[in-house]
Design a protein around this motif. Structure first.
Motif, PDB file in Angstrom:
ATOM      1  N   HIS A 115      -0.523   6.297  13.562  1.00 46.74           N
ATOM      2  CA  HIS A 115      -1.067   5.290  14.476  1.00 46.74           C
ATOM      3  C   HIS A 115      -1.311   5.901  15.847  1.00 46.74           C
ATOM      4  O   HIS A 115      -0.782   5.438  16.857  1.00 46.74           O
ATOM      5  CB  HIS A 115      -0.102   4.110  14.587  1.00 46.74           C
ATOM      6  CG  HIS A 115       0.194   3.436  13.297  1.00 46.74           C
ATOM      7  ND1 HIS A 115       1.262   3.804  12.490  1.00 46.74           N
ATOM      8  CD2 HIS A 115      -0.430   2.426  12.644  1.00 46.74           C
ATOM      9  CE1 HIS A 115       1.281   3.040  11.416  1.00 46.74           C
ATOM     10  NE2 HIS A 115       0.271   2.197  11.476  1.00 46.74           N
ATOM     11  N   SER A 151       6.809   2.118   9.422  1.00 48.98           N
ATOM     12  CA  SER A 151       5.578   1.319   9.403  1.00 48.98           C
ATOM     13  C   SER A 151       4.894   1.324   8.048  1.00 48.98           C
ATOM     14  O   SER A 151       4.070   0.454   7.762  1.00 48.98           O
ATOM     15  CB  SER A 151       4.616   1.826  10.475  1.00 48.98           C
ATOM     16  OG  SER A 151       4.341   3.191  10.293  1.00 48.98           O
ATOM     17  N   SER A 172      -3.055   0.605   8.676  1.00 49.76           N
ATOM     18  CA  SER A 172      -3.851  -0.494   8.136  1.00 49.76           C
ATOM     19  C   SER A 172      -5.110   0.018   7.438  1.00 49.76           C
ATOM     20  O   SER A 172      -5.851   0.834   7.983  1.00 49.76           O
ATOM     21  CB  SER A 172      -4.247  -1.432   9.274  1.00 49.76           C
ATOM     22  OG  SER A 172      -5.326  -2.262   8.896  1.00 49.76           O
ATOM     23  N   HIS A 173      -5.355  -0.480   6.231  1.00 51.29           N
ATOM     24  CA  HIS A 173      -6.564  -0.073   5.520  1.00 51.29           C
ATOM     25  C   HIS A 173      -7.820  -0.600   6.204  1.00 51.29           C
ATOM     26  O   HIS A 173      -8.907  -0.038   6.015  1.00 51.29           O
ATOM     27  CB  HIS A 173      -6.484  -0.545   4.073  1.00 51.29           C
ATOM     28  CG  HIS A 173      -5.636   0.346   3.220  1.00 51.29           C
ATOM     29  ND1 HIS A 173      -5.823   0.479   1.859  1.00 51.29           N
ATOM     30  CD2 HIS A 173      -4.615   1.184   3.528  1.00 51.29           C
ATOM     31  CE1 HIS A 173      -4.936   1.340   1.367  1.00 51.29           C
ATOM     32  NE2 HIS A 173      -4.199   1.766   2.367  1.00 51.29           N
ATOM     33  N   HIS A 230       0.822  -1.215   0.000  1.00 53.75           N
ATOM     34  CA  HIS A 230       0.000   0.000   0.000  1.00 53.75           C
ATOM     35  C   HIS A 230       0.851   1.258   0.000  1.00 53.75           C
ATOM     36  O   HIS A 230       0.317   2.366   0.131  1.00 53.75           O
ATOM     37  CB  HIS A 230      -0.921   0.014   1.220  1.00 53.75           C
ATOM     38  CG  HIS A 230      -2.080  -0.913   1.130  1.00 53.75           C
ATOM     39  ND1 HIS A 230      -2.870  -0.996   0.010  1.00 53.75           N
ATOM     40  CD2 HIS A 230      -2.593  -1.794   2.037  1.00 53.75           C
ATOM     41  CE1 HIS A 230      -3.840  -1.893   0.224  1.00 53.75           C
ATOM     42  NE2 HIS A 230      -3.677  -2.399   1.445  1.00 53.75           N
TER      43      HIS A 230
END
Length: 439
Positions: free
Chosen positions: A152, A315, A319-320, A121
């Motif tokens: 995050h 990182s 996250s999707h 991604h």
């Protein structure tokens, strides 16, 4: 008195590793004194310069601090090992954590299906739908939203911003009292803290000016719902702070608007003042739930490039699955209604507590957010006294650098009856501690 722990090593690296191991394993606790440089050098048969270099490395990594004539001691929250909040005893009401009322948190609903990703991604780290929702979130309060990114959580974002902008030994202007995790983070990055006193309107302009003249290369501040004091920028204070910052265009100003949707007051942001270098971080953990480890960042173009460049090397992306979950909540009218209901309740509860304390002659501060800050003369006496009455509150020492003692009370779950009872118990504790308080 210096600890009797047996250090080892003949090089600075080995000595530093020996100290770090002792801290991580619990052999040296917070506040434990390390031997003077010359004494340890004699014990190990090395030069004082070798020990001094080891101590410098440990200071740079936030494991120890030097207190002038008080010597070198283990940091109050050393950046090593596993640290967890103290366990709240059974039967005690927890008002120490700064957490929202679960009744006003939505149920997290991840996407029902997550299709396999093709490759990485990294080429498209942000979902377009969530990016647009984030722009609207910032723009709603007047924050420039041309450049946005994700992280995050707020601390992850602030850590990355500071690490790409500053080098070990650089100074950061921080609020005093301030958010304890940020006060832990700054020295853990090898940076120096320059405390700036806070009143009901946030950072005091004169003290910010002194910190900037002393060499601060970044400023960390909360425009509203400031933890622990509950301060919020007014329009007048915003103008005063911008006037001070105008003389330091190279300084990065980072606003932590972590309670943006439940602060209970309007935003008067420094980011709207045409600062050359700026960033505002907003997290979802307070109003949407702690499991949603996602934060949005609005900033200038240079800061965006540096933040994202470092993130892509580490990182990579958020996250999707988390992004889809956040997008669903930010676009959901029912979630907006629940959060608005919580915001109104938090304001009522905060005011109920400050009012109840005031009726007992107890000064308390809390202009916004989830917490109330109560100055006291002896934090331990009050914390322990309230515990005997069934209340668990936070000692102010973890939030302050040079400021006077106080306790922080999270008012998020207190109804009016709770607030009245707590205030009465607080007054009783002060009466019981009359000798400590000097009458």
């Amino acid at each position: 008195m210096a600890t009797q722990y047996a250090f080892q090593g003949t090089s600075a690296r080995e000595i530093a590793a020996s100290v770090e191991r002792a801290v991580a394993e619990g052999g040296l606790g917070p506040g434990a004194a390390l031997p003077p440089v010359r004494r340890l050098a004699e014990d190990l048969g090395v030069s004082p310069g070798t020990v001094a270099t080891a101590y410098k490395e440990l200071r740079g990594r936030g494991i120890v601090v030097t207190r002038g004539r008080g010597g070198t001691v283990v940091a109050p929250t050393p950046a090593v090992g596993s640290r967890r909040p103290p366990k709240v005893p059974a039967g005690i009401r927890d008002l120490a954590g700064g957490h929202p009322d679960p009744a006003f948190l939505p149920v997290l609903t991840p996407p029902a299906e997550v299709l396999p990703a093709r490759g990485s991604h990294r080429g498209n780290p942000r979902l377009p739908a969530l990016e647009e929702l984030s722009r609207a979130w910032f723009a709603r309060d007047g924050v420039p939203s041309a450049h946005v990114s994700f992280a995050h959580g707020a601390l992850d974002c602030v850590a990355r911003l500071l690490s790409v902008e500053l080098r070990p030994g650089d100074a950061v202007a921080v609020e005093d009292p301030g958010f304890h995790h940020l006060l832990d983070l700054v020295p853990a990055l090898g940076l120096r803290m320059l405390p700036v006193a806070v009143d009901d309107e946030g950072m005091r302009p004169g003290e910010l000016g002194r910190a900037l003249r002393a060499g601060a290369r970044a400023v960390l501040c909360s425009p509203r719902a400031q933890s622990p004091r509950g301060a919020r920028f007014t329009a007048g204070r915003r103008a005063e702070l911008l006037a001070v910052l105008a003389g330091f265009p190279e300084v990065l100003v980072v606003e932590d608007d972590h309670n943006a949707d439940i602060a209970g007051v309007a935003l008067h942001s420094l980011t709207t003042g045409a600062l050359p270098r700026w960033a505002q971080v907003r997290t979802a953990s307070k109003h949407l739930g702690i499991d949603l480890r996602w934060a949005a960042l609005a900033c200038d173009a240079t800061t965006l490039a540096r933040h994202d460049g470092r993130m892509l090397l580490t990182s990579g992306w958020v996250s999707h699955v988390l992004q889809e979950t956040a997008a669903g909540l930010l676009a959901d009218p029912a979630t907006h209604a629940l959060v608005a209901e919580g915001s109104a309740a938090y304001a009522r509860r905060r005011l109920a507590l400050t009012g109840a304390l005031g009726r007992h002659g107890i000064t308390a501060y809390g202009e916004s957010g989830l917490n109330v800050w109560v100055p006291v003369r002896d934090e331990s006496a009050v914390v322990n006294g309230l515990r005997t009455h069934g209340w668990w509150v936070a000692a102010g020492t973890r939030f302050r650098i040079e400021g006077p003692p106080a306790v922080r009370i999270t008012s998020a779950t207190l109804d009016e009856a709770d607030a009245s009872r707590l205030a009465a118990d607080f007054a009783a504790v002060l009466g019981e501690s009359e000798a400590t308080y000097g009458g």
